[in-house]
Design an enzyme around this catalytic site. Structure first.
Site, PDB file in Angstrom:
ATOM      1  N   ASN A 233      38.883  61.254 -53.507  1.00  0.00           N
ATOM      2  CA  ASN A 233      39.261  61.675 -54.853  1.00  0.00           C
ATOM      3  C   ASN A 233      38.544  62.972 -55.183  1.00  0.00           C
ATOM      4  O   ASN A 233      37.792  63.498 -54.361  1.00  0.00           O
ATOM      5  CB  ASN A 233      38.962  60.569 -55.868  1.00  0.00           C
ATOM      6  CG  ASN A 233      37.505  60.162 -55.856  1.00  0.00           C
ATOM      7  OD1 ASN A 233      36.623  60.973 -56.131  1.00  0.00           O
ATOM      8  ND2 ASN A 233      37.230  58.910 -55.505  1.00  0.00           N
ATOM      9  N   ASP A 301      39.396  52.954 -54.408  1.00  0.00           N
ATOM     10  CA  ASP A 301      39.838  51.578 -54.626  1.00  0.00           C
ATOM     11  C   ASP A 301      40.287  50.903 -53.336  1.00  0.00           C
ATOM     12  O   ASP A 301      40.188  49.687 -53.202  1.00  0.00           O
ATOM     13  CB  ASP A 301      40.996  51.558 -55.637  1.00  0.00           C
ATOM     14  CG  ASP A 301      40.543  51.975 -57.030  1.00  0.00           C
ATOM     15  OD1 ASP A 301      39.451  51.553 -57.435  1.00  0.00           O
ATOM     16  OD2 ASP A 301      41.273  52.727 -57.696  1.00  0.00           O
ATOM     17  N   PRO A 328      35.396  46.706 -52.001  1.00  0.00           N
ATOM     18  CA  PRO A 328      34.626  45.845 -52.895  1.00  0.00           C
ATOM     19  C   PRO A 328      34.426  46.500 -54.250  1.00  0.00           C
ATOM     20  O   PRO A 328      34.345  47.730 -54.363  1.00  0.00           O
ATOM     21  CB  PRO A 328      33.297  45.681 -52.151  1.00  0.00           C
ATOM     22  CG  PRO A 328      33.204  46.875 -51.256  1.00  0.00           C
ATOM     23  CD  PRO A 328      34.615  47.164 -50.833  1.00  0.00           C
ATOM     24  N   ASP A 329      34.363  45.694 -55.287  1.00  0.00           N
ATOM     25  CA  ASP A 329      34.081  46.176 -56.636  1.00  0.00           C
ATOM     26  C   ASP A 329      32.566  46.142 -56.812  1.00  0.00           C
ATOM     27  O   ASP A 329      31.979  45.104 -57.134  1.00  0.00           O
ATOM     28  CB  ASP A 329      34.778  45.283 -57.666  1.00  0.00           C
ATOM     29  CG  ASP A 329      34.725  45.861 -59.077  1.00  0.00           C
ATOM     30  OD1 ASP A 329      33.706  46.492 -59.412  1.00  0.00           O
ATOM     31  OD2 ASP A 329      35.695  45.681 -59.832  1.00  0.00           O
TER      32      ASP A 329
END
Length: 421
Positions: A233, A301, A328-329
């Site tokens: 990103n 993500d 993973p978050d």
């Protein structure tokens, strides 16, 4: 009415960060500001930030060939209606009193024929030292106006006179010396927040995080598709690095876990470089326990389910399938960790319904605050940012400002929250 002009000289000290707010307040009064920064001042505030606030070139190098061909230090010393030194350290006051001119700032001060206002800020012992008081007496005799410092807690933990006065008070004194009407309604530009309304807000020290452990993540993650390509990103890491720097300046022991960015490690910060979300999660857990965790990183993500060892080649048979799996978050898992930080802050980079999405994320992730910002413009990679802090008490919105100013303000907010328990 002719626009009044001041030349602001910023010398090196932790209080230098307040010079940015002072510039904002002065400009709101309709007064033009040009800035000169000493070399040590740039260790606390970047010339880029100062240039954004003054909307002018920032001066610092005595031997800039273009300017000195035009006798730049003489022009700078004569073009302003008032010269303001803020903060004025014990060092620059001593040089002024002795007539020393060994850099651009002190050369301007020796060459000027305009009124001079010095706003001291230093340790209480330095302020009370006989040499400093002798220098102040000499400067007053020379016609320099000295604005008395405030009393309060010091960055070093001591208490007494020597603190920089608050920017609105300095702005009012500047207006008075210029014979310029001071409009107090322009000093804030908004109603005070709940935090700022607290009686003890002005007494937060400049080093209130001493002894605290702060964990910060910053930058993007890169998730390999093959040895050449990756998912990423636009995060530059600048906001996270600015937050880590502010936390360190305020006395914290800071661990910065950074994705792939090309930024200089802030002074006093322990930096750990990672590339992927899995690596970042692992290093975050290793960095625990911490008093505060601020998850600024823009973690991808998804990642490719399989990343071959060789470059994927075009074969004329169409686009090869790319199967993704969810990363993973890190924020949510940290909220459930046995060593959960006492204050857990997540970031939400949104392009629409900023506050609505942030409130949903706060409930879902289990953190204490969500700091939301609109990244639909040039925030990612840009010099400025604007925040909305969302927590159980509501929403607190901050206007667009340089990222280092936002970072310092956020860490002051953190320090206040820790002090309140």
């Amino acid at each position: 009415m002719e626009t009044k002009r001041i030349l602001l000289i910023v010398s090196g000290g932790i209080a230098a960060y307040k010079s940015l707010e002072l510039v904002r307040l002065i400009k709101r009064q309709g007064i033009a500001v040009r800035a000169v920064m000493t070399q040590s001042a740039t260790e606390f505030v970047t010339p880029l930030s100062m240039g954004v606030m003054t909307e002018d070139q920032v001066y610092g190098d005595m031997f800039d060939l273009k300017e000195e061909r035009e006798i730049g230090h003489i022009q700078l010393s004569r073009q302003a209606d008032l010269i303001v030194i803020c903060p004025a350290t014990a060092n620059i006051l001593a040089k002024m009193a002795a007539g020393i001119a060994d850099d651009l700032a002190t050369t301007i001060l020796l060459a000027t024929d305009k009124p001079v206002l010095a706003v001291p800020a230093m340790n209480v012992r330095m302020w009370q030292h006989a040499a400093t008081q002798r220098n102040l007496a000499q400067l007053r005799a020379d016609g320099v106006t000295i604005m008395e410092p405030d009393s309060g807690a010091m960055a070093c933990g001591e208490f007494g006179p020597g603190r920089l006065p608050e920017p609105p008070a300095i702005a009012e004194r500047i207006c008075a010396m210029l014979g310029h009407s001071f409009d107090s309604t322009l000093t804030a530009g908004r109603a005070p927040t709940t935090l700022e309304a607290q009686p003890d807000f002005a007494d937060i020290t400049h080093r209130p995080l001493f002894g605290k452990r702060v964990l910060v993540t910053a930058g993007p993650t890169h998730e390999a598709i093959d040895p050449v390509r990756y998912i990423a990103n636009r995060s530059s890491g600048r906001q996270g690095f600015a937050i880590a720097a502010a936390a360190a300046e305020m006395g914290a022991e800071v661990t910065l876990i950074a994705g792939p960015v090309h930024l200089v490690t802030p002074p006093g910060v322990i930096r750990i470089d990672v590339e992927t979300a899995l690596e970042m999660q692992s290093e975050v857990e290793k960095a625990l326990p911490s008093d505060v965790a601020i998850m600024v990183a823009a973690v991808a993500d998804w990642r490719a389910t399989e990343a071959p060892d060789q470059k994927i080649k075009k074969d004329g048979k169409g686009i090869p399938p790319l199967t993704l799996t969810e990363n993973p978050d890190i924020l949510a898992s940290l909220a459930q960790h046995k060593n959960r930080p006492g204050l857990l802050i997540g970031f939400a980079a949104e392009t629409e319904k900023i506050i609505e999405h942030a409130q949903a994320k706060l409930a879902k992730k289990g953190c204490d605050w969500i700091v939301a910002n609109d990244v639909s413009g040039d925030v990612m990679g840009g010099a400025n940012n604007a925040f909305h802090i969302v927590n159980k008490d509501g929403v607190e919105s901050w206007p667009d400002s340089p990222k280092d100013v936002i970072a310092r303000k956020l860490m002051e907010r953190v320090a206040h929250a820790l002090a309140q328990g």
